[in-house]
Design a protein around this motif. Structure first.
Motif, PDB file in Angstrom:
ATOM      1  N   UNK A 299       0.818  -1.210   0.000  1.00 56.73           N
ATOM      2  CA  UNK A 299       0.000   0.000   0.000  1.00 56.73           C
ATOM      3  C   UNK A 299       0.851   1.260   0.000  1.00 56.73           C
ATOM      4  N   UNK A 300       2.166   1.091  -0.180  1.00 57.55           N
ATOM      5  CA  UNK A 300       3.072   2.226  -0.333  1.00 57.55           C
ATOM      6  C   UNK A 300       4.286   1.740  -1.118  1.00 57.55           C
ATOM      7  N   UNK A 301       4.747   2.560  -2.041  1.00 46.43           N
ATOM      8  CA  UNK A 301       5.872   2.167  -2.883  1.00 46.43           C
ATOM      9  C   UNK A 301       6.644   3.406  -3.291  1.00 46.43           C
ATOM     10  N   UNK A 302       7.979   3.308  -3.274  1.00 48.16           N
ATOM     11  CA  UNK A 302       8.833   4.407  -3.695  1.00 48.16           C
ATOM     12  C   UNK A 302       9.283   4.195  -5.131  1.00 48.16           C
ATOM     13  N   UNK A 303       9.106   5.207  -5.981  1.00 51.16           N
ATOM     14  CA  UNK A 303       9.364   5.041  -7.411  1.00 51.16           C
ATOM     15  C   UNK A 303      10.071   6.273  -7.974  1.00 51.16           C
ATOM     16  N   UNK A 304      10.794   6.106  -9.086  1.00 49.30           N
ATOM     17  CA  UNK A 304      11.310   7.287  -9.780  1.00 49.30           C
ATOM     18  C   UNK A 304      10.151   8.132 -10.301  1.00 49.30           C
ATOM     19  N   UNK A 305      10.318   9.436 -10.263  1.00 45.74           N
ATOM     20  CA  UNK A 305       9.258  10.314 -10.737  1.00 45.74           C
ATOM     21  C   UNK A 305       8.861  10.066 -12.175  1.00 45.74           C
ATOM     22  N   UNK A 306       9.795   9.603 -12.999  1.00 48.20           N
ATOM     23  CA  UNK A 306       9.520   9.412 -14.427  1.00 48.20           C
ATOM     24  C   UNK A 306       8.532   8.290 -14.688  1.00 48.20           C
ATOM     25  N   UNK A 307       8.314   7.389 -13.721  1.00 48.06           N
ATOM     26  CA  UNK A 307       7.365   6.298 -13.934  1.00 48.06           C
ATOM     27  C   UNK A 307       6.205   6.349 -12.944  1.00 48.06           C
ATOM     28  N   UNK A 308       6.091   7.414 -12.183  1.00 45.57           N
ATOM     29  CA  UNK A 308       5.051   7.493 -11.151  1.00 45.57           C
ATOM     30  C   UNK A 308       3.655   7.307 -11.735  1.00 45.57           C
ATOM     31  N   UNK A 309       3.358   7.952 -12.846  1.00 43.13           N
ATOM     32  CA  UNK A 309       2.027   7.830 -13.443  1.00 43.13           C
ATOM     33  C   UNK A 309       1.765   6.397 -13.904  1.00 43.13           C
TER      34      UNK A 309
END
Length: 273
Positions: free
Chosen positions: A93-103
């Motif tokens: 229910x929470x995940x850290x991701x690069x901004x470039x793939x957030x969408x």
């Protein structure tokens, strides 16, 4: 095209290390966790990680879910995300991701019925310039074994002020101390502040916790700057995360020689009311 999952960080590094190193600044949080696992316990209880390979067998995505931490993803194709959310072990229910793939991550998770929204955005800053001279008296030194009891006391005090923070004692104190990556700032021979860094992996380090038991900001800044200088002797990429949009923090980091270089986003699923 398929995911390979493992509970051994050493296996992840053997297979996906080159991919993690392709975007070292963007992947600095993952690299710091893997570096720590490789020298402490490569397969602790609760560790989950994996990598995604395309039809030619080339790794193009990876993730790490350290014990008690949210999963951290690299950038990856949408096909990899669609396959990842279909794996039973990937639920989060929470995940850290690069901004470039957030969408793309939000859209992939939505297919499973999980609505992720941006909770916090972080800018990864990298050391490119020279740090300003300390504004206080004193000098730095590398912490040694004799400092361990004091550092554990400081860690306890630091964590007491950060309820819910999952930082491990081994990551903040023990491993940096063993690796020569923990710097003390001393005034008249007395330690007044500390700052640590991660181990080097893919020519990259991440700045760690800084603390002054007396709360003096100048001592914290002095320890931070000295640790950054020391870290640059060992790695090309010295990184630190800061909340995006925090102009005061960005100015503080700029004074220490850091510039913004990448964005990471924490996506969370709102709690059901």
């Amino acid at each position: 095209m398929a995911w390979t999952q493992t509970t051994d960080a050493a296996e992840l590094w053997r297979r996906a290390g080159p991919w993690l190193g392709e975007q070292p600044v963007e992947n600095a949080p993952l690299l710091a966790e893997v570096a720590h696992l490789l020298v402490t316990d490569t397969a602790p209880a609760g560790l989950e990680c994996g990598w995604w390979s395309d039809v030619s067998g080339v790794v193009r995505g990876a993730y790490v879910r350290a014990p008690r931490h949210n999963p951290l993803l690299t950038r990856m194709p949408r096909a990899a995300l669609d396959e990842l959310v279909a794996l039973p072990e990937s639920s989060a229910d929470a995940v850290g991701v690069p901004g470039v793939v957030a969408d793309d991550v939000v859209q992939a998770w939505a297919v499973t019925g999980t609505r992720l929204t941006p909770a916090r955005s972080f800018t990864v800053h990298v050391l490119e310039g020279r740090s300003a001279a300390p504004s206080c008296a004193g000098r730095p030194r590398i912490a040694g074994p004799a400092d361990e009891p004091m550092l554990h006391e400081w860690f306890d005090a630091l964590m007491a002020g950060l309820p819910g923070d999952p930082s491990d004692r081994a990551y903040v104190v023990d491993d940096p101390l063993a690796a020569g990556g923990l710097v003390l700032w001393e005034v008249d021979g007395d330690p007044v502040a500390m700052c640590s860094r991660s181990r080097v992996l893919a020519d990259t380090v991440r700045m760690g916790a800084c603390y002054a038991p007396g709360g003096e900001a100048a001592y914290v800044e002095a320890a931070f700057g000295a640790t950054a200088v020391e870290a640059r002797r060992h790695a090309r990429h010295v990184t630190v995360l800061a909340a995006s949009g925090d102009e005061q923090e960005a100015a503080r980091l700029a004074a220490a020689g850091f510039v913004p270089a990448a964005t990471r986003v924490l996506l969370t699923a709102p709690a059901e009311s």
